[in-house]
Design a protein around this motif. Sequence first.
Motif, PDB file in Angstrom:
ATOM      1  N   VAL A   1       0.214   5.697   0.462  1.00  0.00           N
ATOM      2  CA  VAL A   1      -0.539   7.010   0.557  1.00  0.00           C
ATOM      3  C   VAL A   1       0.189   8.327   0.203  1.00  0.00           C
ATOM      4  O   VAL A   1       1.495   8.053   0.476  1.00  0.00           O
TER       5      VAL A   1
ATOM      6  N   MET B   1       0.674  -1.176   0.063  1.00  0.00           N
ATOM      7  CA  MET B   1       0.007   0.286  -0.084  1.00  0.00           C
ATOM      8  C   MET B   1       0.881   1.249  -0.098  1.00  0.00           C
ATOM      9  O   MET B   1       1.877   1.287   0.495  1.00  0.00           O
TER      10      MET B   1
ATOM     11  N   GLY C   1      -4.905   5.299   5.127  1.00  0.00           N
ATOM     12  CA  GLY C   1      -4.125   4.141   5.190  1.00  0.00           C
ATOM     13  C   GLY C   1      -5.248   3.298   5.968  1.00  0.00           C
ATOM     14  O   GLY C   1      -5.366   2.002   5.576  1.00  0.00           O
ATOM     15  N   SER C   2      -5.766   3.447   6.861  1.00  0.00           N
ATOM     16  CA  SER C   2      -6.799   2.898   7.609  1.00  0.00           C
ATOM     17  C   SER C   2      -8.027   2.483   6.952  1.00  0.00           C
ATOM     18  O   SER C   2      -8.495   1.377   6.917  1.00  0.00           O
TER      19      SER C   2
ATOM     20  N   LYS D   1      -2.374  -2.009  14.521  1.00  0.00           N
ATOM     21  CA  LYS D   1      -3.682  -1.539  14.740  1.00  0.00           C
ATOM     22  C   LYS D   1      -4.911  -2.331  14.342  1.00  0.00           C
ATOM     23  O   LYS D   1      -5.914  -2.823  14.869  1.00  0.00           O
TER      24      LYS D   1
ATOM     25  N   ASN E   1      10.317   1.086   9.435  1.00  0.00           N
ATOM     26  CA  ASN E   1       9.046   1.810   8.981  1.00  0.00           C
ATOM     27  C   ASN E   1       7.977   1.989  10.078  1.00  0.00           C
ATOM     28  O   ASN E   1       6.689   1.158  10.121  1.00  0.00           O
TER      29      ASN E   1
ATOM     30  N   ARG F   1      -0.940  11.575   4.431  1.00  0.00           N
ATOM     31  CA  ARG F   1      -0.612  10.481   5.501  1.00  0.00           C
ATOM     32  C   ARG F   1      -1.358  11.217   6.883  1.00  0.00           C
ATOM     33  O   ARG F   1      -1.180  12.293   7.092  1.00  0.00           O
ATOM     34  N   GLY F   2      -1.291  10.070   7.749  1.00  0.00           N
ATOM     35  CA  GLY F   2      -1.762  10.425   9.047  1.00  0.00           C
ATOM     36  C   GLY F   2      -3.245  11.023   8.984  1.00  0.00           C
ATOM     37  O   GLY F   2      -3.814  11.714  10.254  1.00  0.00           O
ATOM     38  N   GLN F   3      -3.945  10.810   8.019  1.00  0.00           N
ATOM     39  CA  GLN F   3      -5.455  11.428   8.223  1.00  0.00           C
ATOM     40  C   GLN F   3      -6.531  10.434   7.922  1.00  0.00           C
ATOM     41  O   GLN F   3      -7.719  10.453   7.657  1.00  0.00           O
ATOM     42  N   GLY F   4      -5.884   9.061   8.346  1.00  0.00           N
ATOM     43  CA  GLY F   4      -7.020   7.941   8.253  1.00  0.00           C
ATOM     44  C   GLY F   4      -6.816   7.359   6.917  1.00  0.00           C
ATOM     45  O   GLY F   4      -8.022   6.186   6.853  1.00  0.00           O
TER      46      GLY F   4
ATOM     47  N   TYR G   1      -0.443  -1.675  10.608  1.00  0.00           N
ATOM     48  CA  TYR G   1      -0.737  -3.082  10.653  1.00  0.00           C
ATOM     49  C   TYR G   1      -1.165  -3.607  11.925  1.00  0.00           C
ATOM     50  O   TYR G   1      -2.129  -4.340  12.080  1.00  0.00           O
TER      51      TYR G   1
HETATM   52  C1  LIG Z   1       2.054   3.368   5.997  1.00  0.00           C
HETATM   53  C2  LIG Z   1       1.124   4.193   5.244  1.00  0.00           C
HETATM   54  C3  LIG Z   1       0.267   3.531   4.241  1.00  0.00           C
HETATM   55  C4  LIG Z   1      -0.066   4.576   6.528  1.00  0.00           C
HETATM   56  O1  LIG Z   1      -1.228   5.471   5.895  1.00  0.00           O
HETATM   57  P1  LIG Z   1      -1.676   6.683   6.355  1.00  0.00           P
HETATM   58  O2  LIG Z   1      -2.908   7.297   5.752  1.00  0.00           O
HETATM   59  O3  LIG Z   1      -0.730   7.551   7.084  1.00  0.00           O
HETATM   60  O4  LIG Z   1      -2.410   5.816   7.844  1.00  0.00           O
HETATM   61  P2  LIG Z   1      -3.554   6.274   8.876  1.00  0.00           P
HETATM   62  O5  LIG Z   1      -3.681   7.653   8.841  1.00  0.00           O
HETATM   63  O6  LIG Z   1      -4.704   5.468   8.691  1.00  0.00           O
HETATM   64  O7  LIG Z   1      -2.928   5.931  10.173  1.00  0.00           O
HETATM   65  C5  LIG Z   1      -2.934   4.350  10.708  1.00  0.00           C
HETATM   66  C6  LIG Z   1      -2.357   4.261  11.978  1.00  0.00           C
HETATM   67  O8  LIG Z   1      -0.934   4.182  11.544  1.00  0.00           O
HETATM   68  C7  LIG Z   1      -0.355   4.747  12.768  1.00  0.00           C
HETATM   69  N1  LIG Z   1       0.675   5.903  12.377  1.00  0.00           N
HETATM   70  C8  LIG Z   1       0.420   6.254  11.005  1.00  0.00           C
HETATM   71  N2  LIG Z   1       1.394   7.145  10.833  1.00  0.00           N
HETATM   72  C9  LIG Z   1       2.342   7.089  11.811  1.00  0.00           C
HETATM   73  C10 LIG Z   1       3.647   7.303  12.188  1.00  0.00           C
HETATM   74  N3  LIG Z   1       4.122   8.369  11.316  1.00  0.00           N
HETATM   75  N4  LIG Z   1       4.297   7.132  13.292  1.00  0.00           N
HETATM   76  C11 LIG Z   1       3.570   6.162  14.095  1.00  0.00           C
HETATM   77  N5  LIG Z   1       2.291   5.776  13.772  1.00  0.00           N
HETATM   78  C12 LIG Z   1       1.609   6.199  12.805  1.00  0.00           C
HETATM   79  C13 LIG Z   1      -1.335   5.214  13.921  1.00  0.00           C
HETATM   80  O9  LIG Z   1      -1.387   4.156  14.722  1.00  0.00           O
HETATM   81  C14 LIG Z   1      -2.508   5.336  13.127  1.00  0.00           C
HETATM   82  O10 LIG Z   1      -3.768   5.158  13.476  1.00  0.00           O
HETATM   83  P3  LIG Z   1      -4.495   6.248  14.658  1.00  0.00           P
HETATM   84  O11 LIG Z   1      -4.652   7.178  13.792  1.00  0.00           O
HETATM   85  O12 LIG Z   1      -5.658   5.329  14.935  1.00  0.00           O
HETATM   86  O13 LIG Z   1      -3.641   6.408  15.770  1.00  0.00           O
HETATM   87  C15 LIG Z   1       1.696   5.563   4.789  1.00  0.00           C
HETATM   88  O14 LIG Z   1       2.208   6.182   5.584  1.00  0.00           O
HETATM   89  C16 LIG Z   1       2.353   5.492   3.496  1.00  0.00           C
HETATM   90  O15 LIG Z   1       1.948   5.403   2.410  1.00  0.00           O
HETATM   91  N6  LIG Z   1       3.656   5.311   3.526  1.00  0.00           N
HETATM   92  C17 LIG Z   1       4.588   5.190   2.685  1.00  0.00           C
HETATM   93  C18 LIG Z   1       4.525   3.982   1.904  1.00  0.00           C
HETATM   94  C19 LIG Z   1       4.634   2.675   2.686  1.00  0.00           C
HETATM   95  O16 LIG Z   1       5.568   2.586   3.903  1.00  0.00           O
HETATM   96  N7  LIG Z   1       3.958   1.444   2.332  1.00  0.00           N
HETATM   97  C20 LIG Z   1       3.839   0.398   3.243  1.00  0.00           C
HETATM   98  C21 LIG Z   1       5.002  -0.270   3.043  1.00  0.00           C
HETATM   99  S1  LIG Z   1       5.319  -2.021   3.953  1.00  0.00           S
END
Ligand SMILES: CC(C)(COP(=O)(O)OP(=O)(O)OC[C@H]1O[C@@H](n2cnc3c(N)ncnc32)[C@H](O)[C@@H]1OP(=O)(O)O)[C@@H](O)C(=O)NCCC(=O)NCCS
Length: 154
Positions: free
Chosen positions: A78, A76, A88-89, A124, A115, A83-86, A122
Amino acid sequence: MLEIRPARDEDRLPMARVFAAVAAERNRIATEPPVDVEGRAAAWDLDSTIVAVADGDFIGAIHLDASRHGYAEIGMEVACDRRGQGVGSALMVAAIDAARERGCHKLCLSVWPDNEGAIALYRKFGFVEEGRRVKQFRRQSGELWDTIEMGLLL
Ligand SMILES: CC(C)(COP(=O)(O)OP(=O)(O)OC[C@H]1O[C@@H](n2cnc3c(N)ncnc32)[C@H](O)[C@@H]1OP(=O)(O)O)[C@@H](O)C(=O)NCCC(=O)NCCS
């Protein structure tokens, strides 16, 4: 407004551009630059991809690669500024539903050990660490990176 839906043809190019931008971060996904954006856009398997779109703009995707053996591997990404706005969830909820609908019994993935954001997401959703592959990936820098293997029984 955030929309989560199956990928369509029109998502190919924006999805490849976001993928290339994430690859350019170098420490998130396995692919490193250069990314052939048009080649990647043409090659996406849309059937196994769910996208996140906000106000008409592509902002993220989750890919499900279902094996013949009941498990599906996921990847996946984003867009950096969303990022950090839900997002990915929301994608993960949709992927879990889609995997169940396809009769999969398990989701799995590989993630870099540092990461932290991805690993937190994951965990969560109930993914557990199942092991570590040591010096699995040779990076362009010549470094050899471990991966953490994670799984979720559905
Ligand atoms: C990993 C990724 C997909 C998460 O997407 P996102 O939209 O930021 O995720 P969300 O906002 O839904 O956050 C989900 C949970 O992750 C955790 N989280 C997200 N960003 C975080 C950070 N920087 N540090 C710690 N925890 C974090 C939190 O627990 C959060 O849950 P909460 O909001 O209920 O507290 C995104 O950061 C991304 O695209 N990263 C680059 C690509 C990547 O790393 N892909 C995965 C490769 S294995």
